[in-house]
Structure formats: structure tokens, C-alpha cells
Design a protein around this motif. Sequence first.
Motif, PDB file in Angstrom:
ATOM      1  N   PRO A   1       0.889  -1.471  -0.147  1.00 41.23           N
ATOM      2  CA  PRO A   1       0.667   0.223  -0.058  1.00 41.23           C
ATOM      3  C   PRO A   1       1.040   1.538  -0.304  1.00 41.23           C
ATOM      4  CG  PRO A   1       0.333  -0.349   2.447  1.00 41.23           C
ATOM      5  CD  PRO A   1       0.706  -1.825   1.317  1.00 41.23           C
TER       6      PRO A   1
ATOM      7  N   GLU B   1      -2.408  -7.121   5.066  1.00 41.31           N
ATOM      8  CA  GLU B   1      -2.099  -7.939   3.606  1.00 41.31           C
ATOM      9  C   GLU B   1      -1.742  -8.582   4.046  1.00 41.31           C
ATOM     10  OE1 GLU B   1      -0.743  -4.470   1.290  1.00 41.31           O
ATOM     11  OE2 GLU B   1      -2.042  -2.691   1.237  1.00 41.31           O
TER      12      GLU B   1
ATOM     13  N   ALA C   1      -5.376   4.969   1.970  1.00 41.69           N
ATOM     14  CA  ALA C   1      -4.549   4.107   1.520  1.00 41.69           C
ATOM     15  C   ALA C   1      -5.057   3.481   0.300  1.00 41.69           C
ATOM     16  CB  ALA C   1      -3.945   2.636   2.565  1.00 41.69           C
TER      17      ALA C   1
ATOM     18  N   VAL D   1      -4.059   0.351  -2.534  1.00 41.68           N
ATOM     19  CA  VAL D   1      -4.284  -0.840  -2.539  1.00 41.68           C
ATOM     20  C   VAL D   1      -4.207  -1.481  -3.690  1.00 41.68           C
ATOM     21  CG1 VAL D   1      -4.066  -1.086   0.201  1.00 41.68           C
ATOM     22  CG2 VAL D   1      -5.948  -2.097  -1.577  1.00 41.68           C
TER      23      VAL D   1
END
Length: 150
Positions: free
Chosen positions: A2, A33, A75, A77
Amino acid sequence: MPNILVKIPANTFDGDARAALARRITEAAAQAEQIPEDPRRRATIWVMVEEVPVASWWCGGADVTTQVVPCLVVAYVPAGVLDADARARFVQRMHEALAQALPAADARRMVTSVMVHDVADGTWGVNGTLWVLPDFARAAGYAHLQHLVA
């Protein structure tokens, strides 16, 4: 892998607290993650902390910074990394990371707004090349996505 942008009120976290905050946010993202503890893999987690002047924080049209510490986390991702449960863990752990890094002498309550944006496959450029999910799985070492790495 991220990219995490964090906005905090100015002068809330001193140098040591900011370093602890960055470490806690990195660990929280890695857990959500499923990025292994390998430093090469963890280096794919980018955290940028920006201080915002206290006079710039408004919640409901009022300056509430004397009672709470408002923090904003955005964030990015790669799409496909976080399922619904992992996304919930990500948000919870981001809040916990901020709350735990708040200096003990600060009695205000931590309040957070965390937004997680999925970046569509093939739209994230890394070092001049567009990456797809298997590229991210290879670089970050996502435990749950290693089947994508050939």
C-alpha cells in the motif's frame, strides 16, 4: 504494497512518536495484507505522514482539537489484495496504530477517518512500468496470493 497517506494535527506527535506511528502503521498494513516480515517485502509499504495546522481541522464546523485528535488515513492498495475481512482489519488496525502512537501525556481521544482505495489492476505504475496483481504478489510476498506468482 500500500501507499498510505496520513494527516495528523501539527505538533501532536513528536519525532519519537512519529517514528512509532510509522512503524505501527507499517505493521498494521502488513498484517492486513499478509506481507511477511522480510525487510525487502516490508519496503513495499510506503507511509507518508503530513502535519496539518491545527487551525485547519474542522469537525462539524467546529474546532474540536482541544478534545480529540482527528487523523485522516488514505490508503491505496492493489485491487484484489484485501477481501472484506482484511479490509475491516486494515481499518481497525490503522485506528489502533494511531491511538497507540499518541503520546501518553496527551489525554485527548483519538478519532480517525480511514479510506481504503483499490487501485484497478494495470493502472498502478512502478518504476515506469504498469503492474498487475501477480507483480504485486511477487514483490510484496502476499501470503494469500502466492498462487499468482509463476
